[in-house]
Design an enzyme around this catalytic site. Sequence first.
Site: not given
Length: 118
Positions: A9-11
């Site tokens: 979920n890290c951009d």
Amino acid sequence: MITLYGIKNCDTVKKARKWLENNGVEYRFHDFREDGMDSVPLESWLKSFGWENVLNRRSTSWRALTDEQKESMDNATALTLAAETPTLIKRPVTESGDETRFGFKEKEFSELLEKGTN
């Protein structure tokens, strides 16, 4: 084969994965949270690059550390803290052959891809 380490979920990890997929690059993704830290070469990264290059000092996880933890940081402390809180690690980490990179920059990914195909 490229291994991409990070958190799904890290951009920045999302950007790196999209770039790899858009460029037809096969890779294996290792999610620190879902896949665990047991097989992550964290100690090797710290030994080769130093905690200053492995840990993300702009992260929320870094800011949550005490001043004492930050001031006394060394590779051994970083190993313990990052194993417990993998969000301290600069993401993504990309390994290809004997190359390891921290973070995502399109130019560096292009260079890594060129090296891997030559």
